[in-house]
Design a protein around this motif. Sequence first.
Motif, PDB file in Angstrom:
ATOM      1  N   ASN A  43       9.689 -26.158  -6.923  1.00 11.95           N
ATOM      2  CA  ASN A  43      10.978 -26.250  -6.244  1.00 11.95           C
ATOM      3  C   ASN A  43      11.515 -27.677  -6.385  1.00 11.95           C
ATOM      4  O   ASN A  43      11.174 -28.579  -5.618  1.00 11.95           O
ATOM      5  N   ALA A  44      12.348 -27.870  -7.408  1.00 12.21           N
ATOM      6  CA  ALA A  44      12.821 -29.228  -7.717  1.00 12.21           C
ATOM      7  C   ALA A  44      13.717 -29.775  -6.617  1.00 12.21           C
ATOM      8  O   ALA A  44      13.691 -30.969  -6.331  1.00 12.21           O
ATOM      9  N   ASN A  45      14.513 -28.901  -5.990  1.00 11.16           N
ATOM     10  CA  ASN A  45      15.404 -29.370  -4.933  1.00 11.16           C
ATOM     11  C   ASN A  45      14.630 -29.998  -3.789  1.00 11.16           C
ATOM     12  O   ASN A  45      14.995 -31.045  -3.271  1.00 11.16           O
ATOM     13  N   ARG A  46      13.551 -29.300  -3.389  1.00  4.01           N
ATOM     14  CA  ARG A  46      12.782 -29.813  -2.264  1.00  4.01           C
ATOM     15  C   ARG A  46      12.088 -31.119  -2.625  1.00  4.01           C
ATOM     16  O   ARG A  46      12.033 -32.052  -1.837  1.00  4.01           O
ATOM     17  N   THR A  47      11.577 -31.177  -3.857  1.00  4.92           N
ATOM     18  CA  THR A  47      10.913 -32.406  -4.283  1.00  4.92           C
ATOM     19  C   THR A  47      11.920 -33.556  -4.351  1.00  4.92           C
ATOM     20  O   THR A  47      11.631 -34.673  -3.945  1.00  4.92           O
ATOM     21  N   THR A  48      13.123 -33.265  -4.875  1.00  4.71           N
ATOM     22  CA  THR A  48      14.168 -34.282  -4.932  1.00  4.71           C
ATOM     23  C   THR A  48      14.429 -34.855  -3.551  1.00  4.71           C
ATOM     24  O   THR A  48      14.449 -36.080  -3.344  1.00  4.71           O
ATOM     25  N   LEU A  49      14.611 -33.948  -2.585  1.00  4.70           N
ATOM     26  CA  LEU A  49      14.904 -34.366  -1.220  1.00  4.70           C
ATOM     27  C   LEU A  49      13.783 -35.244  -0.672  1.00  4.70           C
ATOM     28  O   LEU A  49      14.016 -36.330  -0.132  1.00  4.70           O
ATOM     29  N   SER A  50      12.538 -34.799  -0.857  1.00  5.09           N
ATOM     30  CA  SER A  50      11.431 -35.554  -0.255  1.00  5.09           C
ATOM     31  C   SER A  50      11.235 -36.895  -0.955  1.00  5.09           C
ATOM     32  O   SER A  50      10.975 -37.903  -0.301  1.00  5.09           O
ATOM     33  N   VAL A  51      11.395 -36.925  -2.285  1.00  6.67           N
ATOM     34  CA  VAL A  51      11.213 -38.192  -2.994  1.00  6.67           C
ATOM     35  C   VAL A  51      12.274 -39.199  -2.555  1.00  6.67           C
ATOM     36  O   VAL A  51      11.986 -40.370  -2.303  1.00  6.67           O
ATOM     37  N   MET A  52      13.511 -38.732  -2.420  1.00  8.05           N
ATOM     38  CA  MET A  52      14.582 -39.631  -1.984  1.00  8.05           C
ATOM     39  C   MET A  52      14.314 -40.155  -0.570  1.00  8.05           C
ATOM     40  O   MET A  52      14.511 -41.334  -0.283  1.00  8.05           O
ATOM     41  N   LEU A  53      13.885 -39.258   0.316  1.00 10.06           N
ATOM     42  CA  LEU A  53      13.641 -39.679   1.698  1.00 10.06           C
ATOM     43  C   LEU A  53      12.494 -40.690   1.781  1.00 10.06           C
ATOM     44  O   LEU A  53      12.573 -41.680   2.506  1.00 10.06           O
ATOM     45  N   ILE A  54      11.433 -40.443   1.007  1.00 11.64           N
ATOM     46  CA  ILE A  54      10.317 -41.402   1.006  1.00 11.64           C
ATOM     47  C   ILE A  54      10.792 -42.745   0.464  1.00 11.64           C
ATOM     48  O   ILE A  54      10.486 -43.805   1.011  1.00 11.64           O
TER      49      ILE A  54
ATOM     50  N   ALA B 243      15.145 -43.871   5.895  1.00 13.85           N
ATOM     51  CA  ALA B 243      15.188 -42.515   5.337  1.00 13.85           C
ATOM     52  C   ALA B 243      16.481 -41.815   5.744  1.00 13.85           C
ATOM     53  O   ALA B 243      17.105 -41.118   4.943  1.00 13.85           O
ATOM     54  N   LEU B 244      16.897 -42.050   6.985  1.00 13.98           N
ATOM     55  CA  LEU B 244      18.134 -41.445   7.483  1.00 13.98           C
ATOM     56  C   LEU B 244      19.320 -41.859   6.610  1.00 13.98           C
ATOM     57  O   LEU B 244      20.209 -41.064   6.312  1.00 13.98           O
ATOM     58  N   TRP B 245      19.304 -43.138   6.163  1.00 10.23           N
ATOM     59  CA  TRP B 245      20.439 -43.666   5.411  1.00 10.23           C
ATOM     60  C   TRP B 245      20.547 -43.057   4.017  1.00 10.23           C
ATOM     61  O   TRP B 245      21.590 -43.138   3.379  1.00 10.23           O
ATOM     62  N   VAL B 246      19.457 -42.462   3.545  1.00  7.52           N
ATOM     63  CA  VAL B 246      19.510 -41.869   2.210  1.00  7.52           C
ATOM     64  C   VAL B 246      19.652 -40.345   2.313  1.00  7.52           C
ATOM     65  O   VAL B 246      19.762 -39.638   1.320  1.00  7.52           O
ATOM     66  N   LEU B 247      19.682 -39.848   3.556  1.00  8.16           N
ATOM     67  CA  LEU B 247      19.703 -38.400   3.765  1.00  8.16           C
ATOM     68  C   LEU B 247      20.916 -37.728   3.122  1.00  8.16           C
ATOM     69  O   LEU B 247      20.791 -36.734   2.411  1.00  8.16           O
ATOM     70  N   LEU B 248      22.105 -38.303   3.353  1.00 10.12           N
ATOM     71  CA  LEU B 248      23.319 -37.683   2.804  1.00 10.12           C
ATOM     72  C   LEU B 248      23.308 -37.664   1.264  1.00 10.12           C
ATOM     73  O   LEU B 248      23.482 -36.600   0.663  1.00 10.12           O
ATOM     74  N   PRO B 249      23.092 -38.822   0.601  1.00  7.24           N
ATOM     75  CA  PRO B 249      23.007 -38.770  -0.865  1.00  7.24           C
ATOM     76  C   PRO B 249      21.915 -37.833  -1.362  1.00  7.24           C
ATOM     77  O   PRO B 249      22.099 -37.115  -2.348  1.00  7.24           O
TER      78      PRO B 249
END
Lengths: 365, 312
Positions: free
Chosen positions: A247-258, A134-140
């Motif tokens: 809140n699409a931004n928050r969902t984007t962030l969480s989906v990417m991290l998962i 998850a950390l590795w996808v945090l920046l993108p």
Amino acid sequence: MRSPIRIVFEQRSETPKRLSILVPLLSVVAALVVGALFLLATGYSPIETYSNMLSDGFTSSRGITDTLGLSTVLICTGISAAFAFQMNLYNIGGEGQLYLGMIGGAWAGLALGDRLPTFVMIPVVLLVGSLAGALWVLLPAFVRSRLGTSEIVTTLLLTYIAASLVKHFVYSPGSFFVTKNSAFPQGRLVPDSAALKGIGDTSLYPTFFLVILIAVVLFWVVKKTEYGYRIQVIADSPRAAHYAGINANRTTLSVMLISGALSGLGGAVLIVGPFGRLDPGIILLGYGYAGIVIAALARNNFSAIIISGILFAGLRSGGDKLQISTSTPIHIGVMLQGAILLFALGGEAFRRYHIHAVRTERATQ
Amino acid sequence: MNGNIWVLASADSVAIATTLILAALGALFTERAGVLNLGIEGILLTSAISSFLAADSSGSIWLGLIVGSLVGALLAGIHAVLSVVLRANQIVAGLALVIFGTGLANFLGKPAEGKTVTTIIKPLSFGPLSDIPLIGPIVFRQDPITYASIVIAIVSSLYLFRSRPGLELRATGDDPATVDAQGLSVASIRIRYTLFGGLLVGLGGSWLMLAQSAAWHQAATTNGVGWIALALVVFAGWRPMRLIFGAILFGFTLQLPFTLQAEQITFIPSALMQMLPYLATLIALIALSRPSTRNKLGAPKSLGIPFVRDER
């Protein structure tokens, strides 16, 4: 000037059920035919190659356990890709997130040593590996959700950086991850408490069932929970989601991290299972890239990914053994993967559209 | 510190830029037509090994270059059929091409493992000009394809911004509906430039093989250059002239690890140094590719969106 015969694409309002099964099936057949042509052209027997792949991948008992064992990590990267893809987020860096999962898992295993019992160690290693992914996808994920920077190339570039990181940890002298005073650089094995045993002395590890469980849970999350509903709304229409107060931004962030965590889990599964150490050999295997194909072929459906994951594991595992038995290049397996996906994508058009030719009058100009 | 090695490093940056220029130009033409081809890395790799096999069996470098380029166009043709004719998801289609191309290249490359090309593309010599200190090695000691790639980029710029077909190409990427209303076939323009783009990428891959690496190292032969080329297109704002400078800049980061190693500058471990080109690309991409900046840079407005006349 247009030709008098025009191909017309008519959007289907409903996809016939048989096409949903027929298209993937025919894609596999078509890819096998293309593979056979390449085999013939390079002087190998397609029938011998395929029958060897079939028995090494699917029909012998050793083949089945090897296939299911390999499918464990492929299902991880498959659901990782699908989880992001379903929201039109193209996290294609699962490969690098998998490396990080290996680094994180190996680090946790080595750092904690033999101090904790197995039933604590295994979850800790798997968790740390997932977090590293998850950390590795945090920046993108962050720049995608805040700045709108496309995640496609950023996640991919990070894969190359992750590969350098793996090499650094194994090849730099005195690294924490390697055996001291060894003749050649090699990752240090994690302690026994962090190593699972294959079921009945095979290469199938209990993590297989954990991963299946996770796939089923994700299936349920996407279909039945409010979170899953939010993902669907954003995927279908970002504007509708906006008006609905999502809140699409928050969902984007969480989906990417998962998504990153799931690929990381795939790396950690290799640590507690077949690898047991940080091994730069992973860089040539492409398990993360295979996840993209598996997800696309299953059209991001989590239960279908279990099937396509096992199918691809058999293809890979059968293909990998070819070199030993017949000296056919093992890469035929990877090539078939790509070909199947290409045909499936083409076939998608026949699923979505009713395609037929109509005669038109010549355009006058 | 040996000053000479830095001159050679700069000369290498210009040389390595050749593949980047050609691959990025290929992507640029494709994207200007509104088609996103992420398969560049797979095309590079397959054309590299094809050029190796052709050059190795015929003994002719030029045949190698031609075969490699044509294979590039052929693979791009798959992408054109999928994304333009069958309206498939272009992102997934491009990725499929990377995976297919990598597998195919490794499969075809099996007999090439451990072999090197017998004749490689050699740098030209301009007599006394090549011996001028500093400028000589950088400007006057490159190989013909390197010069050709820069010429192609300049001609591409003129074509794109100063010619009628160039205007039509740009319009196809920005506003296909208008192009269609003019009676031109959007599909045909998109297919043609996707093929042409593949041809350029194929040439870049062949050059990488026949001038740069000379031996087949499986996926490490290209080592992500295709992805850097895709980022370079954004960096250059879809303009061929800026692309030349960007390519030399990224070329510098690509060869820097080797120069530092040769200079025995080892305070940064070599494995970490190898991250540099990807890290530099990543930073450039994040700095430049916010949608607002992208549009200002000149991103084709219909990039990646299939054109369907009857809908909407």
